[in-house]
Design a protein around this motif. Structure first.
Motif, PDB file in Angstrom:
ATOM      1  N   UNK B   2       0.719  -1.139   0.080  1.00 20.49           N
ATOM      2  CA  UNK B   2       0.118  -0.030  -0.115  1.00 20.49           C
ATOM      3  C   UNK B   2       0.936   1.252  -0.125  1.00 20.49           C
ATOM      4  N   UNK B   3       0.421   2.149  -0.766  1.00 28.23           N
ATOM      5  CA  UNK B   3       1.028   3.364  -0.988  1.00 28.23           C
ATOM      6  C   UNK B   3       0.770   4.130   0.354  1.00 28.23           C
ATOM      7  N   UNK B   4       0.814   5.740   0.054  1.00 25.14           N
ATOM      8  CA  UNK B   4       0.121   6.476   1.124  1.00 25.14           C
ATOM      9  C   UNK B   4      -1.313   6.684   1.095  1.00 25.14           C
ATOM     10  N   UNK B   5      -1.941   6.507   2.184  1.00 28.59           N
ATOM     11  CA  UNK B   5      -3.401   6.471   2.090  1.00 28.59           C
ATOM     12  C   UNK B   5      -3.774   7.648   3.023  1.00 28.59           C
ATOM     13  N   UNK B   6      -4.882   8.527   2.426  1.00 30.69           N
ATOM     14  CA  UNK B   6      -5.319   9.688   3.305  1.00 30.69           C
ATOM     15  C   UNK B   6      -7.035   9.477   3.418  1.00 30.69           C
ATOM     16  N   UNK B   7      -7.241   9.878   4.388  1.00 32.26           N
ATOM     17  CA  UNK B   7      -8.876  10.057   4.686  1.00 32.26           C
ATOM     18  C   UNK B   7      -9.332  11.327   5.318  1.00 32.26           C
ATOM     19  N   UNK B   8     -10.444  11.773   5.057  1.00 36.92           N
ATOM     20  CA  UNK B   8     -11.385  11.372   4.055  1.00 36.92           C
ATOM     21  C   UNK B   8     -10.702  11.698   2.819  1.00 36.92           C
ATOM     22  N   UNK B   9     -11.536  11.545   1.615  1.00 35.66           N
ATOM     23  CA  UNK B   9     -11.074  12.106   0.407  1.00 35.66           C
ATOM     24  C   UNK B   9     -11.443  13.569   0.164  1.00 35.66           C
ATOM     25  N   UNK B  10     -12.868  13.706   0.560  1.00 34.48           N
ATOM     26  CA  UNK B  10     -13.561  14.949   0.411  1.00 34.48           C
ATOM     27  C   UNK B  10     -14.057  15.517   1.585  1.00 34.48           C
ATOM     28  N   UNK B  11     -14.163  16.584   2.053  1.00 34.60           N
ATOM     29  CA  UNK B  11     -14.784  17.186   3.222  1.00 34.60           C
ATOM     30  C   UNK B  11     -15.217  18.576   2.914  1.00 34.60           C
ATOM     31  N   UNK B  12     -16.486  18.652   3.574  1.00 31.29           N
ATOM     32  CA  UNK B  12     -17.030  20.001   3.544  1.00 31.29           C
ATOM     33  C   UNK B  12     -17.309  20.483   5.000  1.00 31.29           C
ATOM     34  N   UNK B  13     -16.967  21.671   5.157  1.00 33.75           N
ATOM     35  CA  UNK B  13     -17.116  22.424   6.637  1.00 33.75           C
ATOM     36  C   UNK B  13     -17.373  23.913   6.393  1.00 33.75           C
ATOM     37  N   UNK B  14     -17.895  24.450   7.543  1.00 27.97           N
ATOM     38  CA  UNK B  14     -18.262  25.857   7.333  1.00 27.97           C
ATOM     39  C   UNK B  14     -17.335  26.519   8.403  1.00 27.97           C
ATOM     40  N   UNK B  15     -17.303  27.780   8.005  1.00 28.27           N
ATOM     41  CA  UNK B  15     -16.327  28.499   8.781  1.00 28.27           C
ATOM     42  C   UNK B  15     -16.355  28.588  10.251  1.00 28.27           C
ATOM     43  N   UNK B  16     -15.171  28.736  10.778  1.00 32.29           N
ATOM     44  CA  UNK B  16     -15.330  28.480  12.318  1.00 32.29           C
ATOM     45  C   UNK B  16     -15.045  27.000  13.065  1.00 32.29           C
TER      46      UNK B  16
END
Lengths: 111, 113
Positions: B2-16
């Motif tokens: 396995x190479x480098x794995x990251x999670x999550x792939x996408x993320x939506x947040x609000x300011x603050x």
């Protein structure tokens, strides 16, 4: 202050021809230079590198040239293939410090 | 392998809000670096972790913090999110504290609304 600059945001080359991607830097302390290739939705992948004690490094179809007096390096791809279409980042470092990347050049190889 | 794995792939947040991104390095690698790539820009160095300590830091505010675990995996935390934090966050691994020939994950695309 942009220490590593890639002044051409895009390049279009016909398949089989040579692609030449350019990179300029301002910090004379840089002692190691790298090229990374990035496809959409993937992380950058290492392509080729060169130490400041050399002026050329070759790996298959890829050759990197370094001109220290001009603070300029270039990546030559010969022959170019459609699969080479990607964004290419130039990066530099000194004394194994962090990598400093340029803004990238998008290469498109058309048939 | 396995190479480098990251999670999550996408993320939506609000300011603050606060966000935590995760990274598992390539097998055999003990050094993790984090980069931020804004749209149309090259990756910018945030910090590097080696032997569970922050070894180097780029020009990012203290809102950006991280951690490395004994198994070499790492987290990037960003507090008090700003619109300008919207970017692709890349994790890279390497052996022995090296900074050259980094192996990158595919990144986490963070959108702050």
């Amino acid at each position: 202050d942009q220490q590593v600059k890639q002044n051409s945001p895009s390049l279009s080359v016909q398949e089989g021809r040579i692609s030449i991607l350019n990179c300029d830097y301002t910090n004379s302390m840089f002692d190691y230079f790298l090229w990374y290739k990035k496809y959409p939705a993937e992380g950058p992948t290492f392509l080729i590198s060169i130490s400041s004690i050399k002026d050329k490094n070759e790996d298959g179809r890829f050759t990197v040239f370094l001109n220290k007096s001009a603070k300029h390096l270039s990546l030559h791809i010969v022959p170019s293939q459609p699969g080479d279409s990607a964004v290419y980042f130039c990066a530099a470092t000194y004394n194994t410090d962090k990598l400093i990347f340029g803004t990238g050049t998008r290469l498109q190889v058309f048939p | 392998d396995a190479g480098v794995t990251q999670s999550p792939t996408h993320l939506i947040k609000t300011r603050g809000q606060q966000v935590t991104l995760r990274c598992s390095p390539k097998s055999g690698h003990d050094t993790v670096s984090w980069y931020q790539q804004a749209l149309g820009q090259g990756p910018q160095f945030i910090f590097q972790y080696y032997e569970e300590e922050e070894r180097q830091r780029g020009n990012f505010p203290d809102r950006f913090s991280g951690h490395q675990f004994p198994n070499y995996s790492s987290e990037l935390n960003v507090n008090a999110l700003l619109l300008g934090d919207s970017a692709l966050y890349l994790c890279a691994s390497s052996p022995g504290g090296w900074n050259e020939k980094l192996f990158f994950g595919s990144g986490t695309q963070l959108s702050v609304l």
